[in-house]
Motif scaffolding. Structure first.
Motif, PDB file in Angstrom:
ATOM      1  N   ILE A   6       2.487  -4.710  12.750  1.00 52.64           N
ATOM      2  CA  ILE A   6       3.268  -3.938  13.756  1.00 52.64           C
ATOM      3  C   ILE A   6       2.085  -2.826  14.873  1.00 52.64           C
ATOM      4  O   ILE A   6       0.999  -2.306  13.788  1.00 52.64           O
ATOM      5  N   LYS A   7       2.055  -3.034  15.413  1.00 50.93           N
ATOM      6  CA  LYS A   7       0.964  -2.629  17.078  1.00 50.93           C
ATOM      7  C   LYS A   7       1.897  -1.861  17.223  1.00 50.93           C
ATOM      8  O   LYS A   7       1.124   0.069  17.526  1.00 50.93           O
ATOM      9  N   ASN A   8       2.366  -0.938  16.818  1.00 51.45           N
ATOM     10  CA  ASN A   8       3.266   0.779  17.524  1.00 51.45           C
ATOM     11  C   ASN A   8       3.958   0.928  16.503  1.00 51.45           C
ATOM     12  O   ASN A   8       5.131   0.568  15.310  1.00 51.45           O
ATOM     13  N   ALA A   9       3.466   2.026  15.805  1.00 52.02           N
ATOM     14  CA  ALA A   9       3.892   2.922  14.688  1.00 52.02           C
ATOM     15  C   ALA A   9       3.803   4.603  14.894  1.00 52.02           C
ATOM     16  O   ALA A   9       2.756   5.337  15.701  1.00 52.02           O
ATOM     17  N   LEU A  10       4.426   5.500  14.503  1.00 44.56           N
ATOM     18  CA  LEU A  10       4.477   6.994  14.594  1.00 44.56           C
ATOM     19  C   LEU A  10       4.177   7.266  12.573  1.00 44.56           C
ATOM     20  O   LEU A  10       5.594   7.023  11.505  1.00 44.56           O
ATOM     21  N   ILE A  11       3.774   8.281  12.273  1.00 41.03           N
ATOM     22  CA  ILE A  11       3.571   8.378  11.560  1.00 41.03           C
ATOM     23  C   ILE A  11       3.241  10.122  10.925  1.00 41.03           C
ATOM     24  O   ILE A  11       3.136  11.091  11.707  1.00 41.03           O
ATOM     25  N   TYR A  12       4.179  10.251  10.800  1.00 40.39           N
ATOM     26  CA  TYR A  12       4.750  11.324   9.660  1.00 40.39           C
ATOM     27  C   TYR A  12       3.955  11.963   8.435  1.00 40.39           C
ATOM     28  O   TYR A  12       5.024  11.721   7.701  1.00 40.39           O
ATOM     29  N   PHE A  13       2.952  12.585   8.349  1.00 39.60           N
ATOM     30  CA  PHE A  13       2.419  12.979   7.043  1.00 39.60           C
ATOM     31  C   PHE A  13       3.434  13.303   6.252  1.00 39.60           C
ATOM     32  O   PHE A  13       2.629  13.191   5.387  1.00 39.60           O
ATOM     33  N   GLU A  14       3.885  14.886   6.476  1.00 40.33           N
ATOM     34  CA  GLU A  14       4.604  15.546   6.519  1.00 40.33           C
ATOM     35  C   GLU A  14       5.823  15.440   5.357  1.00 40.33           C
ATOM     36  O   GLU A  14       5.868  15.266   4.126  1.00 40.33           O
ATOM     37  N   ASP A  15       6.629  14.391   6.020  1.00 38.89           N
ATOM     38  CA  ASP A  15       7.099  13.950   5.304  1.00 38.89           C
ATOM     39  C   ASP A  15       6.966  12.390   4.778  1.00 38.89           C
ATOM     40  O   ASP A  15       8.245  11.721   4.154  1.00 38.89           O
ATOM     41  N   GLU A  16       6.377  11.577   4.624  1.00 37.23           N
ATOM     42  CA  GLU A  16       5.382  10.520   3.944  1.00 37.23           C
ATOM     43  C   GLU A  16       6.583   9.471   5.018  1.00 37.23           C
ATOM     44  O   GLU A  16       6.877   8.445   3.463  1.00 37.23           O
ATOM     45  N   LYS A  31      11.926   3.258   9.722  1.00 39.74           N
ATOM     46  CA  LYS A  31      11.615   4.030   9.157  1.00 39.74           C
ATOM     47  C   LYS A  31      11.266   3.714   7.527  1.00 39.74           C
ATOM     48  O   LYS A  31      12.437   2.864   7.402  1.00 39.74           O
ATOM     49  N   VAL A  32      10.408   3.757   7.613  1.00 37.51           N
ATOM     50  CA  VAL A  32       9.673   3.325   6.027  1.00 37.51           C
ATOM     51  C   VAL A  32       8.731   4.514   5.487  1.00 37.51           C
ATOM     52  O   VAL A  32       8.224   4.979   5.717  1.00 37.51           O
ATOM     53  N   LYS A  33       8.555   4.172   4.187  1.00 36.92           N
ATOM     54  CA  LYS A  33       8.154   5.304   3.668  1.00 36.92           C
ATOM     55  C   LYS A  33       7.015   4.897   3.212  1.00 36.92           C
ATOM     56  O   LYS A  33       6.638   3.845   3.103  1.00 36.92           O
ATOM     57  N   LEU A  34       5.827   6.171   3.846  1.00 30.43           N
ATOM     58  CA  LEU A  34       4.155   5.369   3.706  1.00 30.43           C
ATOM     59  C   LEU A  34       3.944   4.643   2.573  1.00 30.43           C
ATOM     60  O   LEU A  34       3.051   3.786   2.825  1.00 30.43           O
ATOM     61  N   SER A  35       4.098   4.519   1.404  1.00 33.43           N
ATOM     62  CA  SER A  35       3.843   4.320   0.464  1.00 33.43           C
ATOM     63  C   SER A  35       4.180   2.917   0.551  1.00 33.43           C
ATOM     64  O   SER A  35       3.355   2.343  -0.192  1.00 33.43           O
ATOM     65  N   GLU A  36       4.739   2.127   0.688  1.00 39.05           N
ATOM     66  CA  GLU A  36       5.112   0.762   1.225  1.00 39.05           C
ATOM     67  C   GLU A  36       4.606   0.140   2.140  1.00 39.05           C
ATOM     68  O   GLU A  36       5.053  -1.012   2.389  1.00 39.05           O
ATOM     69  N   VAL A  37       3.334   0.861   2.946  1.00 36.01           N
ATOM     70  CA  VAL A  37       3.042   0.190   4.088  1.00 36.01           C
ATOM     71  C   VAL A  37       1.286  -0.272   3.950  1.00 36.01           C
ATOM     72  O   VAL A  37       0.867   1.173   3.292  1.00 36.01           O
ATOM     73  N   ASP A  38       0.883  -0.978   4.314  1.00 39.23           N
ATOM     74  CA  ASP A  38      -0.773  -0.760   4.091  1.00 39.23           C
ATOM     75  C   ASP A  38      -0.888  -0.348   5.422  1.00 39.23           C
ATOM     76  O   ASP A  38      -1.041  -1.686   6.559  1.00 39.23           O
ATOM     77  N   LEU A  39      -2.111   0.379   5.853  1.00 37.23           N
ATOM     78  CA  LEU A  39      -2.664   0.482   6.952  1.00 37.23           C
ATOM     79  C   LEU A  39      -4.070  -0.227   7.135  1.00 37.23           C
ATOM     80  O   LEU A  39      -5.024   0.167   6.066  1.00 37.23           O
ATOM     81  N   MET A  40      -4.150  -0.880   7.978  1.00 37.09           N
ATOM     82  CA  MET A  40      -4.960  -1.535   8.201  1.00 37.09           C
ATOM     83  C   MET A  40      -6.017  -0.643   9.326  1.00 37.09           C
ATOM     84  O   MET A  40      -5.866  -0.884  10.587  1.00 37.09           O
TER      85      MET A  40
END
Length: 125
Positions: A6-16, A31-40
């Motif tokens: 996915i090329k377009n994303a907004l990350i909310y670190f406080e809300d994970e 919307k996905v939990k940050l723990s479920e996504v592999d950031l490259m």
């Protein structure tokens, strides 16, 4: 993880949480939990076909007699180390000493991305 990059994303670190958008930030939000996504992370380099190289990509070096014999034709995983990216060559027992090759602009014309560790882990066997 998701089945495709996915090329377009907004990350909310406080809300994970991470909001993913298929085409643009104006539609198709997931919307996905940050723990479920592999950031490259992009390395800043491209392969010989102009494709961007990311951490987690799997590359293959060209078979070339002018190259070091342990790199020619080798398969490698791109990994992130503090302050740099490196290509971890496989299989490890093929190499005497170091199995890592620091990435730089000189090598771009001699490698091709053949997959990534998330979708094609078998390429490292």
């Amino acid at each position: 993880g998701l089945p495709m990059p996915i090329k377009n994303a907004l990350i909310y670190f406080e809300d994970e949480l991470i909001s993913l958008f298929k085409d643009s930030i104006y539609g198709g939000e997931i919307k996905v939990k940050l723990s479920e996504v592999d950031l490259m992370q992009y390395t800043g380099l491209k392969d010989k076909n102009g494709k961007k190289i990311y951490g987690g990509d799997i590359i293959k070096y060209d078979e070339d007699e002018s190259m070091n014999h342990w790199v020619s034709g080798a398969v490698a995983q791109i990994i992130s180390l503090p302050g740099r990216f490196t290509a971890r060559l496989t299989p490890y027992d093929r190499f005497n000493g170091s199995n890592q090759n620091t990435l730089n602009e000189d090598f771009q014309d001699s490698v091709t991305i053949i997959g990534n560790i998330y979708q094609n882990p078998e390429l490292l066997n």
